[in-house]
Design a protein around this motif. Structure first.
Motif, PDB file in Angstrom:
ATOM      1  N   LEU A  69       0.831  -1.208   0.000  1.00  0.00           N
ATOM      2  CA  LEU A  69       0.000   0.000   0.000  1.00  0.00           C
ATOM      3  C   LEU A  69       0.864   1.255   0.000  1.00  0.00           C
ATOM      4  O   LEU A  69       0.569   2.231  -0.698  1.00  0.00           O
ATOM      5  CB  LEU A  69      -0.928   0.001   1.217  1.00  0.00           C
ATOM      6  CG  LEU A  69      -2.006  -1.092   1.283  1.00  0.00           C
ATOM      7  CD1 LEU A  69      -2.884  -0.881   2.510  1.00  0.00           C
ATOM      8  CD2 LEU A  69      -2.856  -1.114   0.023  1.00  0.00           C
ATOM      9  N   PHE A  70       1.935   1.237   0.794  1.00  0.00           N
ATOM     10  CA  PHE A  70       2.816   2.397   0.856  1.00  0.00           C
ATOM     11  C   PHE A  70       3.419   2.707  -0.514  1.00  0.00           C
ATOM     12  O   PHE A  70       3.620   3.868  -0.868  1.00  0.00           O
ATOM     13  CB  PHE A  70       3.952   2.157   1.856  1.00  0.00           C
ATOM     14  CG  PHE A  70       3.605   2.517   3.281  1.00  0.00           C
ATOM     15  CD1 PHE A  70       3.052   3.749   3.595  1.00  0.00           C
ATOM     16  CD2 PHE A  70       3.854   1.627   4.312  1.00  0.00           C
ATOM     17  CE1 PHE A  70       2.741   4.081   4.902  1.00  0.00           C
ATOM     18  CE2 PHE A  70       3.553   1.950   5.618  1.00  0.00           C
ATOM     19  CZ  PHE A  70       2.989   3.175   5.917  1.00  0.00           C
ATOM     20  N   ARG A  71       3.690   1.696  -1.293  1.00  0.00           N
ATOM     21  CA  ARG A  71       4.364   1.921  -2.579  1.00  0.00           C
ATOM     22  C   ARG A  71       3.405   2.243  -3.725  1.00  0.00           C
ATOM     23  O   ARG A  71       3.804   2.870  -4.710  1.00  0.00           O
ATOM     24  CB  ARG A  71       5.217   0.696  -2.935  1.00  0.00           C
ATOM     25  CG  ARG A  71       6.512   0.603  -2.155  1.00  0.00           C
ATOM     26  CD  ARG A  71       7.374  -0.574  -2.576  1.00  0.00           C
ATOM     27  NE  ARG A  71       6.828  -1.838  -2.087  1.00  0.00           N
ATOM     28  CZ  ARG A  71       7.027  -2.316  -0.869  1.00  0.00           C
ATOM     29  NH1 ARG A  71       7.735  -1.621   0.000  1.00  0.00           N
ATOM     30  NH2 ARG A  71       6.516  -3.478  -0.502  1.00  0.00           N
ATOM     31  N   HIS A  72       2.146   1.819  -3.584  1.00  0.00           N
ATOM     32  CA  HIS A  72       1.280   1.913  -4.757  1.00  0.00           C
ATOM     33  C   HIS A  72      -0.071   2.593  -4.518  1.00  0.00           C
ATOM     34  O   HIS A  72      -0.822   2.778  -5.474  1.00  0.00           O
ATOM     35  CB  HIS A  72       1.028   0.509  -5.322  1.00  0.00           C
ATOM     36  CG  HIS A  72       2.273  -0.194  -5.741  1.00  0.00           C
ATOM     37  ND1 HIS A  72       3.037   0.213  -6.817  1.00  0.00           N
ATOM     38  CD2 HIS A  72       2.908  -1.278  -5.219  1.00  0.00           C
ATOM     39  CE1 HIS A  72       4.077  -0.590  -6.945  1.00  0.00           C
ATOM     40  NE2 HIS A  72       4.029  -1.500  -5.992  1.00  0.00           N
ATOM     41  N   CYS A  73      -0.358   2.969  -3.299  1.00  0.00           N
ATOM     42  CA  CYS A  73      -1.683   3.534  -3.015  1.00  0.00           C
ATOM     43  C   CYS A  73      -1.627   5.057  -2.995  1.00  0.00           C
ATOM     44  O   CYS A  73      -1.867   5.696  -1.967  1.00  0.00           O
ATOM     45  CB  CYS A  73      -2.210   2.984  -1.689  1.00  0.00           C
ATOM     46  SG  CYS A  73      -4.003   3.103  -1.523  1.00  0.00           S
ATOM     47  N   ASN A  74      -1.276   5.653  -4.176  1.00  0.00           N
ATOM     48  CA  ASN A  74      -1.256   7.113  -4.338  1.00  0.00           C
ATOM     49  C   ASN A  74      -0.352   7.791  -3.315  1.00  0.00           C
ATOM     50  O   ASN A  74      -0.732   8.767  -2.657  1.00  0.00           O
ATOM     51  CB  ASN A  74      -2.674   7.688  -4.228  1.00  0.00           C
ATOM     52  CG  ASN A  74      -3.623   7.064  -5.213  1.00  0.00           C
ATOM     53  OD1 ASN A  74      -4.528   6.317  -4.824  1.00  0.00           O
ATOM     54  ND2 ASN A  74      -3.430   7.334  -6.499  1.00  0.00           N
ATOM     55  N   THR A  75       0.853   7.269  -3.172  1.00  0.00           N
ATOM     56  CA  THR A  75       1.781   7.844  -2.205  1.00  0.00           C
ATOM     57  C   THR A  75       2.875   8.632  -2.893  1.00  0.00           C
ATOM     58  O   THR A  75       3.309   8.314  -4.005  1.00  0.00           O
ATOM     59  CB  THR A  75       2.420   6.732  -1.353  1.00  0.00           C
ATOM     60  OG1 THR A  75       3.006   5.746  -2.208  1.00  0.00           O
ATOM     61  CG2 THR A  75       1.379   6.075  -0.457  1.00  0.00           C
ATOM     62  N   LEU A  76       3.349   9.655  -2.202  1.00  0.00           N
ATOM     63  CA  LEU A  76       4.436  10.502  -2.683  1.00  0.00           C
ATOM     64  C   LEU A  76       5.552  10.445  -1.640  1.00  0.00           C
ATOM     65  O   LEU A  76       5.529  11.170  -0.647  1.00  0.00           O
ATOM     66  CB  LEU A  76       3.962  11.943  -2.868  1.00  0.00           C
ATOM     67  CG  LEU A  76       2.782  12.171  -3.813  1.00  0.00           C
ATOM     68  CD1 LEU A  76       2.355  13.635  -3.783  1.00  0.00           C
ATOM     69  CD2 LEU A  76       3.148  11.751  -5.230  1.00  0.00           C
ATOM     70  N   PRO A  77       6.528   9.557  -1.828  1.00  0.00           N
ATOM     71  CA  PRO A  77       7.579   9.405  -0.821  1.00  0.00           C
ATOM     72  C   PRO A  77       8.590  10.545  -0.856  1.00  0.00           C
ATOM     73  O   PRO A  77       9.023  10.984  -1.916  1.00  0.00           O
ATOM     74  CB  PRO A  77       8.249   8.084  -1.201  1.00  0.00           C
ATOM     75  CG  PRO A  77       8.014   7.956  -2.676  1.00  0.00           C
ATOM     76  CD  PRO A  77       6.663   8.572  -2.923  1.00  0.00           C
ATOM     77  N   LEU A  78       8.958  11.013   0.338  1.00  0.00           N
ATOM     78  CA  LEU A  78      10.057  11.956   0.467  1.00  0.00           C
ATOM     79  C   LEU A  78      11.365  11.211   0.229  1.00  0.00           C
ATOM     80  O   LEU A  78      11.392   9.983   0.215  1.00  0.00           O
ATOM     81  CB  LEU A  78      10.056  12.584   1.853  1.00  0.00           C
ATOM     82  CG  LEU A  78       8.831  13.452   2.197  1.00  0.00           C
ATOM     83  CD1 LEU A  78       8.766  13.708   3.689  1.00  0.00           C
ATOM     84  CD2 LEU A  78       8.870  14.765   1.428  1.00  0.00           C
ATOM     85  N   SER A  79      12.453  11.946   0.069  1.00  0.00           N
ATOM     86  CA  SER A  79      13.742  11.292  -0.148  1.00  0.00           C
ATOM     87  C   SER A  79      14.872  12.185   0.332  1.00  0.00           C
ATOM     88  O   SER A  79      14.784  13.416   0.290  1.00  0.00           O
ATOM     89  CB  SER A  79      13.941  10.960  -1.629  1.00  0.00           C
ATOM     90  OG  SER A  79      15.222  10.392  -1.835  1.00  0.00           O
ATOM     91  N   GLN A  80      15.937  11.522   0.792  1.00  0.00           N
ATOM     92  CA  GLN A  80      17.137  12.277   1.169  1.00  0.00           C
ATOM     93  C   GLN A  80      18.013  12.553  -0.052  1.00  0.00           C
ATOM     94  O   GLN A  80      18.996  13.289   0.042  1.00  0.00           O
ATOM     95  CB  GLN A  80      17.934  11.492   2.220  1.00  0.00           C
ATOM     96  CG  GLN A  80      18.348  10.093   1.786  1.00  0.00           C
ATOM     97  CD  GLN A  80      18.935   9.281   2.907  1.00  0.00           C
ATOM     98  OE1 GLN A  80      19.971   9.663   3.446  1.00  0.00           O
ATOM     99  NE2 GLN A  80      18.307   8.174   3.263  1.00  0.00           N
ATOM    100  N   ASN A  81      17.646  11.943  -1.190  1.00  0.00           N
ATOM    101  CA  ASN A  81      18.406  12.158  -2.419  1.00  0.00           C
ATOM    102  C   ASN A  81      17.922  13.440  -3.103  1.00  0.00           C
ATOM    103  O   ASN A  81      16.734  13.573  -3.419  1.00  0.00           O
ATOM    104  CB  ASN A  81      18.210  10.958  -3.351  1.00  0.00           C
ATOM    105  CG  ASN A  81      18.996  11.093  -4.636  1.00  0.00           C
ATOM    106  OD1 ASN A  81      18.598  11.813  -5.537  1.00  0.00           O
ATOM    107  ND2 ASN A  81      20.117  10.374  -4.726  1.00  0.00           N
ATOM    108  N   PRO A  82      18.789  14.416  -3.335  1.00  0.00           N
ATOM    109  CA  PRO A  82      18.376  15.710  -3.913  1.00  0.00           C
ATOM    110  C   PRO A  82      17.680  15.574  -5.276  1.00  0.00           C
ATOM    111  O   PRO A  82      16.697  16.278  -5.548  1.00  0.00           O
ATOM    112  CB  PRO A  82      19.689  16.489  -4.039  1.00  0.00           C
ATOM    113  CG  PRO A  82      20.599  15.863  -3.034  1.00  0.00           C
ATOM    114  CD  PRO A  82      20.223  14.417  -2.989  1.00  0.00           C
ATOM    115  N   SER A  83      18.160  14.674  -6.122  1.00  0.00           N
ATOM    116  CA  SER A  83      17.556  14.512  -7.448  1.00  0.00           C
ATOM    117  C   SER A  83      16.143  13.945  -7.334  1.00  0.00           C
ATOM    118  O   SER A  83      15.234  14.336  -8.079  1.00  0.00           O
ATOM    119  CB  SER A  83      18.425  13.606  -8.320  1.00  0.00           C
ATOM    120  OG  SER A  83      19.694  14.179  -8.535  1.00  0.00           O
ATOM    121  N   THR A  84      15.968  13.015  -6.401  1.00  0.00           N
ATOM    122  CA  THR A  84      14.633  12.443  -6.192  1.00  0.00           C
ATOM    123  C   THR A  84      13.692  13.510  -5.658  1.00  0.00           C
ATOM    124  O   THR A  84      12.520  13.577  -6.056  1.00  0.00           O
ATOM    125  CB  THR A  84      14.696  11.256  -5.207  1.00  0.00           C
ATOM    126  OG1 THR A  84      15.715  10.348  -5.619  1.00  0.00           O
ATOM    127  CG2 THR A  84      13.367  10.528  -5.145  1.00  0.00           C
TER     128      THR A  84
END
Length: 595
Positions: free
Chosen positions: A448-463
């Motif tokens: 669910l976390f990966r596919h249920c309309n989620t927008l993950p934050l990231s420590q990677n600047p490009s991401t």
């Protein structure tokens, strides 16, 4: 043939001079009809002190042996975490291991080092234990510290009439081993942190009524208590501030000095007393007062053993951690053990769902998510009592907006989604989530976390550049994005917490409103698997907060964040009928008053 009586002490270098007094007094008053096997358990005890202890009893009138056993390895290899505080050292827990390490004994005596034994110890050893794990005298500190009795009753759920002192124990070693008492002790030790007498609290909780109460004469504190005949005393316990090496007028101090004079530590004991100043005594008294304050502070502890023993330990620990973080003002820090954060690279996430395979997985995830929510509701694991303020949402259902909500449960976004399901864009609510939840969360929830309309934050600047662009595009399309402005999740925490800037920066940058949601809760009649009542939610949808076009982004962030918090605060105070106040950490300077 003489019988053997095994007697155990535990000591460190600080207590070695007083242990010499305890051993000397014991052997001088012992019957010549027995052999006394004395064992000194230690973590830190110098060779010099070991030799001085041996010499202190070398001319004793009865047959005895004395052995010294280091338990450093036992403590280091134990599964338990041993809680220490100002007046508790690791040696406090040495008695825990005795029955296992000395399997040759079926019954043993344990005595604290700050004692004087003034009668024949074999009389204590003759006490019949039956099926009881141990025998001990009542804790008489209760008689001079009334708050301690309240703590025992309210926090431990025990009777003060039978609550025993752990300073003198006659242990049924066979029963102890048979019941695996050591493992039970360590398990309880790592489930609950008792804040006052620690080892004594654990022993009393584990034994319950399965112990024999000895006459007070076998463990009498060096202070006056009503109804006690001083002439009957057999073991004097110089505990708390009733220590003759600190306070010359302590009751029975003459007994201590009588035996101390016959040991190799006499000059050292005199030096301790002579160097203990009036200022030290004042600090020691302050330390005692702090102990009493600690006891009083604990009495109404909502997470005490008595109130939570039937509840899931992990949840109790989380609640205690939340309480600690609130007192320290650490409002945005995690209290749960989140999965490790694995950096999310740009090619690992399709924020805009451009790939056909990801769109398929999203449809599957959304369908699974809705089925899961309905199942939670059907099984009374998610209870939505009421939704208020829907008019504040419906008018903006086609306008890009940031949704904020207090974060107190892994399923609180389900409750929010269920409230707006009929109106939200294509029944899809976008949710900003943590990087670790996306990259490393296992099983169904990870799906669910990966596919249920989620927008993950990231420590990677490009991401993060891709993330920010996706937020911009979604808001331009009229989509709604849920952002937890409190940042961390605090389980079942009812108060609004100070907000971080992120949600309001997204809104100000993209010139869209913030729609504040605030969920209040109360106990339902259903009990969850964790032993706590399932919460009934009332979902409050508050008036939208718009950015002011005359202000800069920074000024808008500050203004919108402040308005959001004030709106939450108002709902909190109106719903619960109390002013919003956070607990403050008490600053206590604890004196070193035990040695």
């Amino acid at each position: 043939m003489k019988r053997e009586i095994p007697i155990f002490f535990a000591s460190d270098n600080n207590y070695a001079p007083f242990l010499a007094v305890a051993m000397r007094s014991l052997l001088e008053n012992a019957s010549n009809e027995s052999i006394y096997r004395i064992y000194v358990l230690y973590i830190d005890l110098s060779k010099e002190n070991i030799e001085k202890l041996k010499k202190s009893v070398v001319d004793s009138p009865v047959e005895y042996s004395i052995d010294f056993k280091s338990l450093r390895e036992e403590m280091e290899n134990s599964d338990g975490t041993f809680h220490l505080r100002d007046y508790y050292t690791r040696e406090t827990y040495c008695r825990l291991f005795i029955p296992r390490i000395f399997p040759q004994y079926d019954k043993i005596i344990y005595i604290d080092s700050d004692t004087a034994v003034v009668d024949d110890i074999s009389e204590l050893y003759d006490t019949e234990l039956g099926d009881c794990v141990l025998a001990a005298a009542r804790e008489d500190v209760i008689d001079i510290v009334p708050a301690y009795g309240k703590y025992i009753e309210k926090n431990l759920g025990l009777d003060t009439k039978t609550f025993f002192s752990a300073g003198v124990l006659l242990i049924n070693a066979d029963k102890y081993r048979e019941s695996d008492f050591e493992s039970s002790f360590i398990q309880l030790l790592n489930s609950y942190t008792f804040l006052i007498t620690q080892d004594e609290d654990y022993l009393n909780v584990l034994c319950g009524e399965n112990h024999i109460l000895l006459d007070q004469k076998w463990n009498k504190g060096a202070f006056d208590t009503p109804g006690f005949d001083d002439k009957s005393v057999k073991i004097i316990h110089f505990k708390l501030n009733f220590k003759p090496w600190h306070f010359p007028n302590t009751k029975w101090s003459d007994v201590f000095w009588k035996y101390s004079e016959k040991t190799d530590f006499f000059e050292e004991c005199k030096s301790v007393l002579n160097n203990y100043s009036d200022d030290d005594r004042e600090k020691a008294q302050k330390g005692f007062e702090i102990l009493v304050e600690d006891i009083e502070d604990c009495i109404d502890d909502p997470y005490s053993y008595a109130k939570t023993k039937d509840k899931a330990i992990d949840r109790v620990k989380i609640l205690r951690k939340i309480d600690e973080y609130e007192r320290e003002g650490r409002f945005s820090e995690d209290v749960e053990d989140d999965p490790p954060t694995i950096p999310l690279l740009p090619n690992q996430v399709d924020y805009m769902n451009k790939k056909f395979s990801n769109r398929v997985l999203t449809k599957i995830a959304n369908a699974a998510g809705r089925f899961f929510i309905n199942k939670l509701i059907k099984n009374h694991k998610l209870i939505i009592k009421e939704v208020r303020g829907m008019e504040n949402y419906v008018g903006l259902k086609h306008t890009g907006a940031i949704l904020t909500c207090n974060h107190f449960n892994a399923f609180d976004n389900f409750a929010l989604y269920k409230a707006i399901e009929k109106h939200v864009y294509k029944k899809e609510l976008l949710k900003v989530i943590r990087e670790g939840n996306y990259t490393n969360f296992p099983g169904f929830y990870g799906f669910l976390f990966r596919h249920c309309n989620t927008l993950p934050l990231s420590q990677n600047p490009s991401t993060m550049k891709k993330f920010i662009e996706a937020v911009r595009q979604y808001l331009f399309q009229g989509r709604h994005i849920l952002v937890y402005a409190e940042q961390a999740m605090w389980w079942n925490y009812k108060k609004p917490r100070p907000l971080t800037n992120g949600a309001f920066k997204f809104a100000a940058d993209n010139k869209v409103p913030v729609i504040p949601f605030f969920i209040t809760m109360n106990d339902s009649n259903f009990i969850g698997q964790d032993g706590f009542p399932v919460q009934e939610y009332t979902i409050h949808i508050l008036e939208p907060i718009y950015p002011d076009q005359s202000l800069s982004v920074r000024q808008n962030v500050e203004a919108m964040r402040s308005k959001n918090f004030e709106a939450w605060k108002k709902i909190y105070e109106e719903t619960y009928g109390i002013a919003l106040e956070y607990k403050a950490k008490k600053e206590k300077k604890v004196a070193e008053w035990s040695n």
